[in-house]
Design a protein around this motif. Structure first.
Motif, PDB file in Angstrom:
ATOM      1  N   ALA A   1       0.569  -0.967  -0.053  1.00  0.00           N
ATOM      2  CA  ALA A   1      -0.099   0.162   0.221  1.00  0.00           C
ATOM      3  C   ALA A   1       1.035   0.982  -0.314  1.00  0.00           C
ATOM      4  N   TRP A   2       1.766   1.020   0.849  1.00  0.00           N
ATOM      5  CA  TRP A   2       2.835   2.546   0.473  1.00  0.00           C
ATOM      6  C   TRP A   2       3.484   3.051  -0.583  1.00  0.00           C
ATOM      7  N   ARG A   3       3.787   1.782  -1.766  1.00  0.00           N
ATOM      8  CA  ARG A   3       4.511   2.132  -2.960  1.00  0.00           C
ATOM      9  C   ARG A   3       3.095   2.949  -3.490  1.00  0.00           C
ATOM     10  N   VAL A   4       1.638   2.865  -3.154  1.00  0.00           N
ATOM     11  CA  VAL A   4       0.856   2.995  -3.970  1.00  0.00           C
ATOM     12  C   VAL A   4       0.709   4.431  -3.262  1.00  0.00           C
ATOM     13  N   ARG A   5       0.642   5.121  -2.385  1.00  0.00           N
ATOM     14  CA  ARG A   5       0.247   6.235  -1.247  1.00  0.00           C
ATOM     15  C   ARG A   5       1.408   6.750  -1.875  1.00  0.00           C
TER      16      ARG A   5
ATOM     17  N   ALA B   1       9.895   2.386 -10.168  1.00  0.00           N
ATOM     18  CA  ALA B   1      10.669   1.773  -9.086  1.00  0.00           C
ATOM     19  C   ALA B   1      11.282   2.409  -7.665  1.00  0.00           C
ATOM     20  N   ASP B   2      11.466   3.433  -7.784  1.00  0.00           N
ATOM     21  CA  ASP B   2      11.799   3.719  -6.650  1.00  0.00           C
ATOM     22  C   ASP B   2      10.821   4.311  -5.901  1.00  0.00           C
ATOM     23  N   CYS B   3       9.889   3.714  -5.768  1.00  0.00           N
ATOM     24  CA  CYS B   3       8.250   4.154  -5.685  1.00  0.00           C
ATOM     25  C   CYS B   3       8.573   2.229  -4.813  1.00  0.00           C
ATOM     26  N   CYS B   4       8.787   1.736  -5.384  1.00  0.00           N
ATOM     27  CA  CYS B   4       8.935   0.233  -4.662  1.00  0.00           C
ATOM     28  C   CYS B   4      10.198   0.229  -3.862  1.00  0.00           C
ATOM     29  N   LEU B   5      11.301   0.800  -4.189  1.00  0.00           N
ATOM     30  CA  LEU B   5      12.607  -0.050  -2.991  1.00  0.00           C
ATOM     31  C   LEU B   5      11.960   0.877  -2.267  1.00  0.00           C
TER      32      LEU B   5
END
Ligand code: GSH
Length: 221
Positions: A20-24, A167-171
């Motif tokens: 969920a944090w990636r999407v936030r 990719a940064d949103c996932c890292l």
């Protein structure tokens, strides 16, 4: 940048969920107005298993994104790609096809090959409690070892070149998870360096678990 919404969005989230944090982060980077519905996750009696939430996401997992009254998107990669296409500014995928594929490769290492093995409540619950930390550390180390090599080739200031991408949103959330499982980040200098850059970005900061409404009071900042 002004808010760019033309539709009503509700993100089903949990303070501690890296998915969920990636999407936030994507919502914040793009300044997309949205509401949050927080879901309490627990192994046996979490709200993710309730009939009402299963009607939103039959997998019983966050995130899910409700769009208007009729549509729900589940699975963080699908949600992130939807938001990136629906709200194009700033773009979180490069124009060049090879560069786009590089971004998606990094996303998949994290989304498919690391996170599901270490963070999904339903997966960890199948492992004896005293073995869970070692299990999680093993998979994060394995994934980060590959990711470090990939980032040495692809990265600039961020995961792919010098512009923030999916990719940064996932890292960023995955590095937080690694720290919570006390993974030694010493062997991963590129990951650490990019993570430090990402920590400086307000849109990333605002998505942090400790700033979420459902974060336990003793952890809130
Ligand atoms: N593939 C899914 C994974 C989502 C996921 O694992 N969510 C976790 C929190 S990070 C969850 O809701 N776990 C609840 C459970 O396993 O019962 C995605 O990328 O959205």
């Amino acid at each position: 940048m002004a808010d760019q919404n033309t539709e009503c969005l509700v993100l089903y989230s949990n303070w501690r969920s890296s998915s969920a944090w990636r999407v936030r982060i994507v919502l914040n980077v793009k300044n997309i107005l949205h509401d949050l519905k927080t879901i309490r996750i627990a192994i046996d009696d979490g709200e993710q298993l309730s009939a009402s939430f299963l009607s939103v996401n039959p997998m019983g997992r966050v995130p899910a994104l409700e769009i208007g009254c009729n549509d729900v998107i589940i699975e963080s990669p699908a949600i992130m790609e939807y938001l990136n296409e629906r709200y194009p500014l700033p773009p979180l995928l490069p124009v060049d096809l090879i560069e786009r594929a590089k971004v998606r490769s990094i996303c998949q290492i994290i989304i498919s090959d690391i996170q599901p093995l270490q963070n999904s409540t339903s997966v960890l619950s199948k492992i004896e409690e005293e073995k869970r930390q070692d299990w999680a550390r093993f998979w994060i180390n394995k994934g980060f070892t590959a990711l470090e090599v990939v980032l040495r080739k692809f990265s600039g200031r961020y995961c792919v070149g010098n512009t923030v991408t999916l990719a940064d949103c996932c890292l960023a959330p995955q590095v937080f998870n690694a720290k919570s499982f006390h993974v030694d980040l010493g062997p991963f200098p590129k990951i650490r360096q990019i993570s430090l850059e990402l920590e400086k970005i307000p849109a990333f900061q605002r998505a942090h678990p400790y700033l979420q409404p459902d974060c336990p009071e003793d952890l809130k900042v």
